[in-house]
Motif scaffolding. Structure first.
Motif, short mmCIF file in Angstrom:
data_model
loop_
_atom_site.label_atom_id
_atom_site.label_comp_id
_atom_site.label_asym_id
_atom_site.label_seq_id
_atom_site.Cartn_x
_atom_site.Cartn_y
_atom_site.Cartn_z
N GLU A 18 0.95 -1.18 -0.09
CA GLU A 18 0.07 -0.09 0.05
C GLU A 18 0.64 1.29 0.00
OE1 GLU A 18 -3.46 2.18 2.79
OE2 GLU A 18 -2.11 1.08 3.50
N ARG A 19 1.88 1.35 0.81
CA ARG A 19 2.93 2.35 0.87
C ARG A 19 3.49 2.58 -0.63
NH1 ARG A 19 4.58 4.48 5.31
NH2 ARG A 19 6.62 4.46 4.76
N ILE A 20 3.89 1.48 -1.16
CA ILE A 20 4.61 1.67 -2.37
C ILE A 20 3.56 2.14 -3.46
CG2 ILE A 20 5.61 0.41 -4.33
CD1 ILE A 20 6.72 -1.47 -2.23
N ALA A 21 2.31 1.75 -3.50
CA ALA A 21 1.20 2.21 -4.53
C ALA A 21 0.89 3.60 -4.04
CB ALA A 21 0.21 1.30 -4.29
N ARG A 22 0.89 3.80 -2.90
CA ARG A 22 0.44 5.38 -2.79
C ARG A 22 1.72 6.46 -3.07
NH1 ARG A 22 -3.33 6.71 0.45
NH2 ARG A 22 -2.47 8.95 1.18
N ARG A 23 2.93 5.90 -3.07
CA ARG A 23 3.92 6.60 -3.33
C ARG A 23 3.77 6.63 -4.97
NH1 ARG A 23 7.47 3.93 -0.84
NH2 ARG A 23 7.05 4.95 1.25
N LEU A 24 3.65 5.58 -5.70
CA LEU A 24 3.58 5.77 -7.18
C LEU A 24 2.35 6.47 -7.58
CD1 LEU A 24 4.30 2.03 -8.15
CD2 LEU A 24 5.77 3.86 -8.51
N ALA A 25 1.33 6.60 -6.69
CA ALA A 25 0.31 7.49 -7.19
C ALA A 25 0.36 8.97 -7.04
CB ALA A 25 -1.05 6.89 -6.61
N GLY A 26 1.46 9.31 -6.14
CA GLY A 26 1.83 10.65 -5.73
C GLY A 26 1.21 11.08 -4.62
N LEU A 27 0.66 10.04 -3.71
CA LEU A 27 -0.01 10.30 -2.52
C LEU A 27 1.10 10.17 -1.32
CD1 LEU A 27 -3.42 8.31 -2.91
CD2 LEU A 27 -2.79 10.87 -3.20
N PRO A 28 0.94 10.93 -0.29
CA PRO A 28 1.78 10.88 0.80
C PRO A 28 1.65 9.61 1.64
CG PRO A 28 0.01 12.20 1.43
CD PRO A 28 -0.18 11.92 0.11
N THR A 29 2.63 9.25 2.05
CA THR A 29 2.58 7.79 3.13
C THR A 29 2.98 8.27 4.49
OG1 THR A 29 4.97 7.48 2.73
CG2 THR A 29 3.29 6.54 1.49
N ALA A 30 2.52 7.74 5.46
CA ALA A 30 2.77 7.81 6.96
C ALA A 30 4.29 7.42 6.97
CB ALA A 30 1.88 7.32 7.75
N ARG A 31 5.21 8.64 7.22
CA ARG A 31 6.48 8.20 7.11
C ARG A 31 7.30 9.20 7.83
NH1 ARG A 31 10.63 3.86 6.25
NH2 ARG A 31 12.39 5.10 6.31
N PHE A 32 8.10 9.03 9.02
CA PHE A 32 8.67 10.06 9.68
C PHE A 32 9.82 10.59 8.69
CE2 PHE A 32 12.10 11.44 12.42
CZ PHE A 32 11.69 12.45 13.19
N GLY A 33 9.59 12.09 8.45
CA GLY A 33 10.62 12.36 7.96
C GLY A 33 10.42 12.62 6.14
N GLU A 34 9.32 11.61 5.91
CA GLU A 34 9.03 11.67 4.26
C GLU A 34 8.17 12.97 3.96
OE1 GLU A 34 7.25 8.64 0.84
OE2 GLU A 34 7.46 8.14 3.11
N ALA A 35 8.95 13.81 3.24
CA ALA A 35 7.95 15.07 2.94
C ALA A 35 7.28 15.06 1.33
CB ALA A 35 9.04 16.20 2.80
N VAL A 36 6.18 14.55 1.48
CA VAL A 36 5.24 14.26 0.14
C VAL A 36 4.14 15.00 0.54
CG1 VAL A 36 4.37 13.05 -1.45
CG2 VAL A 36 6.36 12.15 -0.32
#
Length: 172
Positions: A152-170
């Protein structure tokens, strides 16, 4: 793809909340069982024969379910030194590689957990009277959730959506 990921978020979010509640209740239940065992042993001079195996089994549930939720929320361990010096696109690639590695680990949990469960399914835990299979169910279920949440995290990232990740600025 963004629409699909946004429509799946409530489902995976609900799965994570259920897993977290089960883990939390398991922690409280295990603590209660151990406290009762201490009281019975040192105050009443007796023992509860099922306390240790049940507490260990419950501990497996809250550890593996809690770890899966930690994957979804981006709290798993990582080595972030390189992320401070590379551009954002490189960071997204490394985050995705990390999620793939975590998904592979979750797949191993499912595969080997299933193998272990199959080997002990006919064994009965004497003090509980249940199959040894129940000792490995949290490994299998936790592994399934780890794989699901990692993809799910990979798919959200590919779709340009943010993921819950400390430090990940999307930004969404």
């Amino acid at each position: 793809m963004q629409t699909l990921m946004k429509s799946l978020e409530p489902v995976t979010g609900a799965l994570a909340r259920v897993a977290l509640w089960v883990a939390g209740l398991g922690l409280v239940l295990m603590t209660t069982i151990i406290a009762a065992q201490v009281f019975w042993r040192y105050v009443l001079g007796s023992s509860i024969i099922w306390s240790e195996p049940s507490a260990v089994m419950i501990m497996g549930w809250f550890i593996f379910l809690g770890a899966a939720v930690g994957i979804k929320e981006g709290y798993h361990l990582s080595f972030d030194v390189l992320l401070y010096v590379i551009p954002d696109r490189g960071k997204l690639l490394l985050y995705s590689l990390s999620d793939l590695a975590v998904a592979a680990f979750g797949g191993g949990m499912v595969w080997y957990g299933w193998s272990l469960a199959a080997n002990v399914a006919d064994n009965i835990i004497p003090s509980l009277g249940i199959s040894g299979l129940f000792d490995f169910l949290p490994v299998i279920l936790g592994g399934i959730l780890v794989v699901l949440f990692s993809f799910e995290r990979i798919a959200r990232r590919l779709a340009g959506l943010p993921t819950a990740r400390f430090g990940e600025a999307v930004e969404e």
